[in-house]
Scaffold this motif. Structure first.
Motif, PDB file in Angstrom:
ATOM      1  N   SER A  91      -3.809  13.006   5.277  1.00  0.00           N
ATOM      2  CA  SER A  91      -3.109  12.415   4.102  1.00  0.00           C
ATOM      3  C   SER A  91      -3.453  10.754   3.555  1.00  0.00           C
ATOM      4  O   SER A  91      -4.823  10.515   4.281  1.00  0.00           O
ATOM      5  CB  SER A  91      -1.510  11.384   5.151  1.00  0.00           C
ATOM      6  OG  SER A  91      -0.677  12.952   5.484  1.00  0.00           O
ATOM      7  N   ALA A 145       0.664  -1.029  -0.025  1.00  0.00           N
ATOM      8  CA  ALA A 145       0.135   0.189  -0.202  1.00  0.00           C
ATOM      9  C   ALA A 145       0.684   1.789  -0.270  1.00  0.00           C
ATOM     10  O   ALA A 145       0.373   2.324   0.359  1.00  0.00           O
ATOM     11  CB  ALA A 145      -1.058   0.579   1.287  1.00  0.00           C
ATOM     12  N   THR A 146       2.159   1.127   0.045  1.00  0.00           N
ATOM     13  CA  THR A 146       3.051   2.292  -0.043  1.00  0.00           C
ATOM     14  C   THR A 146       3.481   2.965  -1.739  1.00  0.00           C
ATOM     15  O   THR A 146       3.830   1.519  -1.788  1.00  0.00           O
ATOM     16  CB  THR A 146       4.096   2.707   0.600  1.00  0.00           C
ATOM     17  OG1 THR A 146       3.963   2.167   1.957  1.00  0.00           O
ATOM     18  CG2 THR A 146       5.175   3.658   0.773  1.00  0.00           C
ATOM     19  N   ASP A 165       3.575  14.943   0.305  1.00  0.00           N
ATOM     20  CA  ASP A 165       2.581  14.355  -0.188  1.00  0.00           C
ATOM     21  C   ASP A 165       1.441  14.550  -0.196  1.00  0.00           C
ATOM     22  O   ASP A 165       1.376  16.044  -1.123  1.00  0.00           O
ATOM     23  CB  ASP A 165       2.291  14.088   1.279  1.00  0.00           C
ATOM     24  CG  ASP A 165       1.719  12.518   1.980  1.00  0.00           C
ATOM     25  OD1 ASP A 165       1.647  11.589   1.282  1.00  0.00           O
ATOM     26  OD2 ASP A 165       1.919  12.169   3.508  1.00  0.00           O
ATOM     27  N   ARG A 196      -3.870   7.494   1.376  1.00  0.00           N
ATOM     28  CA  ARG A 196      -3.092   6.073   1.978  1.00  0.00           C
ATOM     29  C   ARG A 196      -3.789   5.383   0.707  1.00  0.00           C
ATOM     30  O   ARG A 196      -5.408   5.523   1.199  1.00  0.00           O
ATOM     31  CB  ARG A 196      -3.256   6.317   3.334  1.00  0.00           C
ATOM     32  CG  ARG A 196      -1.743   7.529   4.215  1.00  0.00           C
ATOM     33  CD  ARG A 196      -0.552   7.358   3.519  1.00  0.00           C
ATOM     34  NE  ARG A 196       0.332   8.091   4.215  1.00  0.00           N
ATOM     35  CZ  ARG A 196       0.866   8.658   4.118  1.00  0.00           C
ATOM     36  NH1 ARG A 196       0.071   9.936   2.831  1.00  0.00           N
ATOM     37  NH2 ARG A 196       1.514   9.890   4.375  1.00  0.00           N
ATOM     38  N   TYR A 197      -3.358   4.574   0.836  1.00  0.00           N
ATOM     39  CA  TYR A 197      -3.989   3.541   0.396  1.00  0.00           C
ATOM     40  C   TYR A 197      -4.348   1.906   1.167  1.00  0.00           C
ATOM     41  O   TYR A 197      -3.437   1.207   1.216  1.00  0.00           O
ATOM     42  CB  TYR A 197      -3.793   2.672  -1.381  1.00  0.00           C
ATOM     43  CG  TYR A 197      -3.323   4.000  -1.934  1.00  0.00           C
ATOM     44  CD1 TYR A 197      -3.820   4.640  -2.864  1.00  0.00           C
ATOM     45  CD2 TYR A 197      -1.658   4.823  -1.671  1.00  0.00           C
ATOM     46  CE1 TYR A 197      -3.484   5.796  -3.391  1.00  0.00           C
ATOM     47  CE2 TYR A 197      -1.144   6.213  -1.834  1.00  0.00           C
ATOM     48  CZ  TYR A 197      -2.028   6.606  -3.151  1.00  0.00           C
ATOM     49  OH  TYR A 197      -1.839   7.460  -3.993  1.00  0.00           O
ATOM     50  N   ALA A 198      -5.072   2.061   1.850  1.00  0.00           N
ATOM     51  CA  ALA A 198      -4.939   1.087   3.223  1.00  0.00           C
ATOM     52  C   ALA A 198      -5.206  -0.037   2.591  1.00  0.00           C
ATOM     53  O   ALA A 198      -5.036  -1.348   3.397  1.00  0.00           O
ATOM     54  CB  ALA A 198      -5.865   1.499   4.368  1.00  0.00           C
ATOM     55  N   ARG A 207       6.961  11.609  -3.137  1.00  0.00           N
ATOM     56  CA  ARG A 207       8.059  10.317  -1.768  1.00  0.00           C
ATOM     57  C   ARG A 207       9.511  11.010  -2.341  1.00  0.00           C
ATOM     58  O   ARG A 207      10.507  11.058  -0.551  1.00  0.00           O
ATOM     59  CB  ARG A 207       7.289   9.110  -2.152  1.00  0.00           C
ATOM     60  CG  ARG A 207       6.046   8.780  -1.478  1.00  0.00           C
ATOM     61  CD  ARG A 207       5.969   7.297  -0.705  1.00  0.00           C
ATOM     62  NE  ARG A 207       7.225   6.623   0.139  1.00  0.00           N
ATOM     63  CZ  ARG A 207       7.956   5.630   0.311  1.00  0.00           C
ATOM     64  NH1 ARG A 207       7.989   5.563  -1.161  1.00  0.00           N
ATOM     65  NH2 ARG A 207       8.931   5.664   0.673  1.00  0.00           N
ATOM     66  N   HIS A 214       1.984  10.645  -6.455  1.00  0.00           N
ATOM     67  CA  HIS A 214       2.819  10.520  -5.137  1.00  0.00           C
ATOM     68  C   HIS A 214       3.740   9.620  -5.087  1.00  0.00           C
ATOM     69  O   HIS A 214       4.821   9.979  -3.792  1.00  0.00           O
ATOM     70  CB  HIS A 214       1.167   9.053  -4.983  1.00  0.00           C
ATOM     71  CG  HIS A 214       1.179   9.264  -3.372  1.00  0.00           C
ATOM     72  ND1 HIS A 214      -0.084   9.171  -2.182  1.00  0.00           N
ATOM     73  CD2 HIS A 214       2.002  10.268  -2.070  1.00  0.00           C
ATOM     74  CE1 HIS A 214       0.105   9.596  -1.067  1.00  0.00           C
ATOM     75  NE2 HIS A 214       1.650  10.090  -1.194  1.00  0.00           N
TER      76      HIS A 214
END
Length: 274
Positions: free
Chosen positions: A232, A107-108, A224, A234-236, A219, A215
């Protein structure tokens, strides 16, 4: 995955983006203009089919595409692709749409290639992978760091092409920076990462396939992305691939959080077209 070096993937992904870019260039050069209507060009699917097949040869993992759907198996890596970000304006023969290829690991965002094959300044490819020594722009290292960047005279905020319709309002909202209208949110984020601006704004619904590549580029330079609530992005989980954002602000933290406090809703309320 033992021994995988993400930086080794960057060159083949860039070459694939260049190949896909030739399809966009050819489509723009058609005598009758690009095929398609509304916000969907025929070449979008053609490019994504190419990307899906070839990216899985580069790294065989999950895949999330705007046109051909998701393949989510729980693999730690996932390609996230928008084959032609800015397709609506592309169909009106405006240059500046971009191929956006991102890679998530747990997810990063760990790799991003954003390639705009036709712009007023020529082809522009911005790329980075975790472990690479620097962000690359057209193959050359870029020295940029957004950590201390702020809205200031001489800086720029990248807004959508619709910003040309409300120039006075955008100028006020971005002050003391100037505003710069562009087609693609992926390319806006990429240009901020490359040092052309301090923030990029989208005032319409965006999804992960629009954002992941840009994104990753942010980074690389301590930037961000934030949503309209100041959270923020995020792609959890796989569910996140279908969750759209109403607004997003990407770039330097200080600049984005200052922009977040301004009345961007007034543009939409006054008939703004993103």
């Amino acid at each position: 995955m033992t021994g995988l070096r993400l930086s080794d993937l960057l060159e083949p992904v860039m070459q694939l983006a260049y190949e896909a870019g030739r399809l966009i260039e050819s489509e723009l050069n058609r005598p009758d203009g690009p095929r398609g209507s509304g916000f969907k060009a025929d070449v979008d699917v053609e490019i994504e089919v190419l990307l899906r097949q070839r990216l899985k040869h580069i790294l065989n993992c999950d895949f999330v595409g705007e046109e051909t759907g998701c393949e989510l198996s729980g693999h730690p890596f996932s390609w996230v692709v928008d084959p032609n970000d800015g397709a609506g304006d592309f169909l009106n023969r405006r240059p500046g749409s971009a191929i956006s290829i991102g890679l998530l690991h747990n997810a990063t965002p760990v790799l991003g290639v954003v390639y705009a094959p036709v712009t007023p300044s020529g082809p522009d490819c911005i790329a980075w992978a975790e472990g690479a020594p620097a962000l690359l722009r057209n193959g050359r290292p870029v020295n940029n760091d957004l950590q201390s960047s702020i809205l200031a005279p001489g800086t720029a905020v990248m807004v959508s092409y619709g910003g040309t319709q409300k120039a006075k309002q955008n100028a006020l909202l971005c002050h003391p920076a100037i505003f710069h209208p562009m087609l693609s949110i992926a390319y806006r984020l990429g240009r901020v990462a490359a040092g052309d601006g301090v923030a990029a704004v989208s005032l319409y619904s965006v999804s992960p396939h629009d954002l992941v590549a840009g994104h990753a580029l942010l980074r690389a330079v301590n930037g961000d992305i934030w949503n309209e609530k100041g959270e923020s992005v995020r792609y959890a989980s796989p569910k996140a691939f279908t969750r759209s954002l109403n607004f997003c602000f990407g770039g330097a933290q200080a600049a984005c959080l200052e922009l977040l406090g301004r009345p961007w809703h007034s543009l939409k309320d006054s008939g703004y077209v993103p």
